[in-house]
Design a protein around this motif. Structure first.
Motif, PDB file in Angstrom:
ATOM      1  N   GLN A  59      -2.328  -1.792  -5.525  1.00 47.53           N
ATOM      2  CA  GLN A  59      -3.859  -2.220  -5.459  1.00 47.53           C
ATOM      3  C   GLN A  59      -4.099  -3.384  -5.861  1.00 47.53           C
ATOM      4  O   GLN A  59      -3.723  -3.980  -7.143  1.00 47.53           O
ATOM      5  N   THR A  60      -4.665  -4.098  -5.181  1.00 49.46           N
ATOM      6  CA  THR A  60      -4.955  -5.693  -5.642  1.00 49.46           C
ATOM      7  C   THR A  60      -6.145  -5.598  -6.319  1.00 49.46           C
ATOM      8  O   THR A  60      -6.944  -4.933  -6.514  1.00 49.46           O
TER       9      THR A  60
ATOM     10  N   LYS B 283       1.081  -1.183  -0.058  1.00 52.72           N
ATOM     11  CA  LYS B 283       0.131   0.011  -0.035  1.00 52.72           C
ATOM     12  C   LYS B 283       0.812   1.219  -0.074  1.00 52.72           C
ATOM     13  O   LYS B 283       0.588   2.152  -0.518  1.00 52.72           O
ATOM     14  N   SER B 284       2.062   1.165   0.754  1.00 50.49           N
ATOM     15  CA  SER B 284       2.918   2.386   0.772  1.00 50.49           C
ATOM     16  C   SER B 284       3.668   2.835  -0.461  1.00 50.49           C
ATOM     17  O   SER B 284       3.773   3.972  -0.831  1.00 50.49           O
TER      18      SER B 284
ATOM     19  N   LYS C 230      -9.336  -7.532   4.887  1.00 49.95           N
ATOM     20  CA  LYS C 230     -10.647  -6.297   5.398  1.00 49.95           C
ATOM     21  C   LYS C 230      -9.918  -5.039   5.932  1.00 49.95           C
ATOM     22  O   LYS C 230      -9.989  -3.857   5.853  1.00 49.95           O
ATOM     23  N   LYS C 231      -8.840  -5.142   6.698  1.00 48.04           N
ATOM     24  CA  LYS C 231      -7.913  -4.178   7.355  1.00 48.04           C
ATOM     25  C   LYS C 231      -7.272  -3.132   6.512  1.00 48.04           C
ATOM     26  O   LYS C 231      -7.595  -1.869   6.645  1.00 48.04           O
ATOM     27  N   TYR C 232      -6.830  -3.712   5.331  1.00 48.87           N
ATOM     28  CA  TYR C 232      -5.888  -3.178   4.189  1.00 48.87           C
ATOM     29  C   TYR C 232      -6.680  -2.672   3.124  1.00 48.87           C
ATOM     30  O   TYR C 232      -6.120  -2.194   2.172  1.00 48.87           O
ATOM     31  N   GLY C 233      -7.845  -3.001   2.922  1.00 48.44           N
ATOM     32  CA  GLY C 233      -8.774  -2.763   1.870  1.00 48.44           C
ATOM     33  C   GLY C 233      -8.388  -3.367   0.596  1.00 48.44           C
ATOM     34  O   GLY C 233      -8.209  -2.957  -0.520  1.00 48.44           O
ATOM     35  N   MET C 234      -7.849  -4.831   0.858  1.00 48.86           N
ATOM     36  CA  MET C 234      -7.374  -5.670  -0.268  1.00 48.86           C
ATOM     37  C   MET C 234      -8.298  -6.775  -0.385  1.00 48.86           C
ATOM     38  O   MET C 234      -9.263  -7.063   0.092  1.00 48.86           O
ATOM     39  N   ARG C 235      -8.107  -7.413  -1.672  1.00 46.07           N
ATOM     40  CA  ARG C 235      -8.753  -8.766  -1.902  1.00 46.07           C
ATOM     41  C   ARG C 235      -7.728  -9.618  -2.431  1.00 46.07           C
ATOM     42  O   ARG C 235      -6.442  -9.567  -2.769  1.00 46.07           O
TER      43      ARG C 235
END
Length: 476
Positions: A195-196, A190-191, A239-244
């Motif tokens: 994006q997944t 993320k940094s 969920k915590k990092y907004g990924m899939r």
């Protein structure tokens, strides 16, 4: 008076006789200094066990030892027995060595090597040769954005392959990550702007149909097998990092009482209902597909797809080859079974036009360093790689074929086949003649094309072959 003298005389004789008897019996041994030391020596030696036995602490006797402890105790006992047996023959060996030059047997040499391995210090207790010399928990630097921006990220899509996420300090052959390390990698991705994406998005990109809203730095996260940690660890982190991410499942391990560390069908459905997971097939029971007959391959691919669809209510369109192994027959059967894509574990970036049934995917292993993780993300694919044989072909040592590589600095190009030199002729700056080298028990030789792009970026792309020499006969 006479009677008194007689009685005294009789008592005197009895005392002499008794003392004589005592001095000849065990009492003498107990009273004498020699006897005392001997008895004490015997009493001191009596509690000692033979070298083949090992005293177990009371705590171990009263509690059930763990499997690791049992294995450790068993190993120590075996070593002590071996030591005792060796000591009984020591004098004979000494005599033999005095007669002539010492000869060390192969077994003795092997024993020496094993002892050296055991006593050799390791940087980390759980380090794995060829996997990583790092501990399970590693901090990734997310602050140095200038360095990260120069790594060449963005060209092509990296696909990352994970397995278990257990924080028990066990590498599991390299296929386990400590959950804290996975979180470090998520934060790092993320940094630096990754994006997944979903399997659907990846397929559209691979077909050259990515929309205008497609991420500038996409990454596909995949998790194989169906570990219980995919629900308990992975889903909360996504969920915590907004990924899939995507999971590839083989049905025989699901709801199987023999595998308590894997998901049940209800748990798998719960994980999928989280909205952060896609699902694909990993065959029925995770075999090495190229070693099977075509009929068996067909069954593995079709039955897995049907079972997963029936149990989860979701359409299964994508496949991950077990162990990353495939051949031309496997690809043909994957197409026939209705799969739109199939994933290998051959490292490399994926670009529009990458063949849909040999998608490149990089393993993420135990304690992976930030530099190694970066090298997967930043590697740039060549403009073109074309093999003179199909990826997944059956070959034998001595076979030759051409390879065309465009978009890499010619002097930087190296082509290795399972670590051995593959180039026998550089015909031009872009065309090379490759020969399959001889191997010792290498069933699935991998061919890696490495070099640098014209802008100086590192490039690495891998392909797979099947060594016909390792099979007594073809499966079909």
């Amino acid at each position: 008076m006479y009677k008194q003298i007689s009685r005294f005389y009789i008592i005197f004789l009895l005392v002499i006789f008794t003392s004589s008897a005592l001095s000849a019996g065990p009492v003498r041994e107990f009273l004498s200094s020699d006897g005392k030391s001997k008895t004490n020596h015997e009493e001191e030696e009596a509690p000692k066990e033979s070298p083949s036995k090992k005293e177990i602490p009371r705590s171990e006797e009263t509690s059930s030892p763990s499997p690791k402890m049992e294995a450790k105790v068993k190993k120590e006992k075996e070593e002590s027995v071996a030591s005792a047996e060796a000591s009984t023959h020591k004098s004979k060996r000494v005599q033999r060595r005095k007669k002539g030059r010492t000869k060390v047997s192969k077994k003795e040499k092997q024993d020496i090597k094993e002892k050296e391995k055991e006593t050799a210090s390791k940087k980390y207790e759980n380090s794995l040769p060829g996997v990583s010399e790092l501990p399970p928990k590693t901090q990734y630097d997310t602050n140095n954005q200038n360095t990260n921006a120069e790594l060449g990220h963005g060209k092509g899509i990296p696909v990352l392959c994970y397995h278990h996420l257990v924080g028990n300090q066990d590498p599991m052959g390299g296929y386990n990550l400590d959950p804290s390390l996975l979180e470090e990698q998520f934060k790092y991705l993320k940094s630096i702007g990754y994006q997944t994406i979903s399997l659907d998005q990846f397929y559209q990109y691979q077909q050259g149909k990515a929309g205008s809203d497609f991420p500038a730095r996409p990454v596909l996260l995949t998790f194989d097998d169906g570990s219980l940690t995919h629900r308990d660890v992975l889903v909360p982190l996504l969920k915590k990092y907004g990924m899939r991410a995507s999971v590839f499942i083989y049905p025989t391990v699901i709801s199987n009482p023999r595998y308590k560390f894997y998901l049940s069908w209800a748990q798998l459905k719960e994980a999928l209902d989280s909205g952060v997971l896609d699902i694909g097939s990993h065959t029925v029971y995770h075999p090495k597909l190229p070693a099977m007959s075509r009929a068996e391959i067909r069954s593995q691919l079709k039955d897995s797809k049907a079972t997963l669809e029936a149990k989860t209510g979701r359409k299964i369109q994508d496949l991950a080859y077990p162990f990353g192994l495939f051949d031309v027959r496997v690809i043909e059967e994957a197409k026939a079974a209705g799969y739109r894509m199939a994933f290998t574990v051959n490292p490399g970036k994926n670009v529009p036009g990458t063949y849909a049934y040999t998608i490149h995917r990089s393993l993420v292993t135990w304690g992976m360093s930030q530099s190694r993780f970066n090298s997967i993300l930043s590697a740039s694919p060549p403009v073109k790689i074309q093999l003179g044989v199909l990826d997944g072909s059956w070959v034998k040592p001595g076979d030759t074929f051409p390879v065309i590589v465009e978009g890499l600095e010619p002097k930087s190009v190296a082509i290795k086949i399972s670590g051995k030199e593959g180039i026998v002729q550089r015909k031009t700056n872009t065309e090379y003649i490759i020969r399959i080298p001889e191997f010792k028990k290498t069933t699935y030789p991998a061919m890696t094309v490495i070099g640098k792009t014209l802008t100086g970026k590192r490039s690495e792309t891998q392909f797979l072959f099947v060594n016909r020499k390792e099979f007594k006969k073809d499966p079909d």
